[in-house]
Design a protein around this motif. Structure first.
Motif, short mmCIF file in Angstrom:
data_model
loop_
_atom_site.label_atom_id
_atom_site.label_comp_id
_atom_site.label_asym_id
_atom_site.label_seq_id
_atom_site.Cartn_x
_atom_site.Cartn_y
_atom_site.Cartn_z
N VAL A 1 0.85 -1.20 0.00
CA VAL A 1 0.00 0.00 0.00
C VAL A 1 0.88 1.25 0.00
O VAL A 1 0.62 2.20 -0.73
N SER A 2 1.95 1.25 0.80
CA SER A 2 2.88 2.39 0.81
C SER A 2 3.47 2.62 -0.57
O SER A 2 3.59 3.76 -1.03
N LEU A 3 3.85 1.56 -1.25
CA LEU A 3 4.40 1.66 -2.59
C LEU A 3 3.38 2.26 -3.56
O LEU A 3 3.69 3.16 -4.33
N MET A 4 2.15 1.77 -3.50
CA MET A 4 1.10 2.25 -4.40
C MET A 4 0.79 3.72 -4.13
O MET A 4 0.61 4.51 -5.05
N GLU A 5 0.70 4.10 -2.86
CA GLU A 5 0.37 5.48 -2.52
C GLU A 5 1.49 6.43 -2.86
O GLU A 5 1.24 7.56 -3.26
N SER A 6 2.74 6.00 -2.76
CA SER A 6 3.85 6.88 -3.14
C SER A 6 3.82 7.12 -4.64
O SER A 6 4.12 8.21 -5.12
N LYS A 7 3.41 6.12 -5.41
CA LYS A 7 3.29 6.28 -6.86
C LYS A 7 2.18 7.27 -7.18
O LYS A 7 2.32 8.12 -8.06
N ASP A 8 1.06 7.18 -6.45
CA ASP A 8 -0.04 8.12 -6.64
C ASP A 8 0.43 9.55 -6.38
O ASP A 8 0.08 10.47 -7.11
N GLU A 9 1.24 9.75 -5.34
CA GLU A 9 1.75 11.08 -5.00
C GLU A 9 2.66 11.61 -6.09
O GLU A 9 2.61 12.79 -6.43
#
Length: 141
Positions: free
Chosen positions: A64-72
């Motif tokens: 989830v951290s990986l996915m959210e950092s990509k979104d940012e």
């Protein structure tokens, strides 16, 4: 479908062996499936950077951290592109004139004085223009 449910669905697709963790090899295969190439060593660095405490494997929280950092990253790129449309060439800021010009292109006619008022609402340092940081705060408000 909620964001968490979306992530769970994606996580489960990446977790080929169903052990509740994504190995660097599984992550590498997933990256390949979206037409990108990463070396296994690069993928291992990503897993390690996310604080993997599961024997070099990526758990759901790390995923989830990986996915959210990509979104940012994507949001920041979109903001930079939008800022570039409004900024005055060469000054790396939005001036009342550049704001007026862009609003006119968008079909919204404003006077320079009205643009001054609009900029002043978010001009934190009082220099009469919007820097990228001020623009970012305005857009995220």
């Amino acid at each position: 479908m909620s964001k968490c449910t979306d992530y769970e669905h994606i996580f489960n697709r990446f977790d080929k062996d169903g052990d509740g963790k994504i190995s660097p090899l599984e992550l590498q295969h997933c990256v390949r499936s979206i037409d990108s190439e990463l070396l296994l060593e690069e993928v291992q660095l990503v897993v390690d950077s996310l604080g993997s405490d599961q024997g070099g494997l990526l758990g759901f929280d790390g995923f989830v951290s990986l996915m959210e950092s990509k979104d940012e990253e994507e949001k920041m790129e979109d903001l930079r592109n939008a800022f570039g449309m409004y900024e005055m060439e060469g000054c790396e800021c939005i001036t009342p004139k550049s704001l007026k010009r862009m609003l006119s292109r968008l079909g919204e006619s404003r006077s320079v004085d009205e643009c001054v008022v609009m900029i002043n609402q978010f001009d934190l340092n009082g220099d009469g223009v919007l820097s990228f940081d001020e623009f970012e705060l305005m857009m995220l408000d």
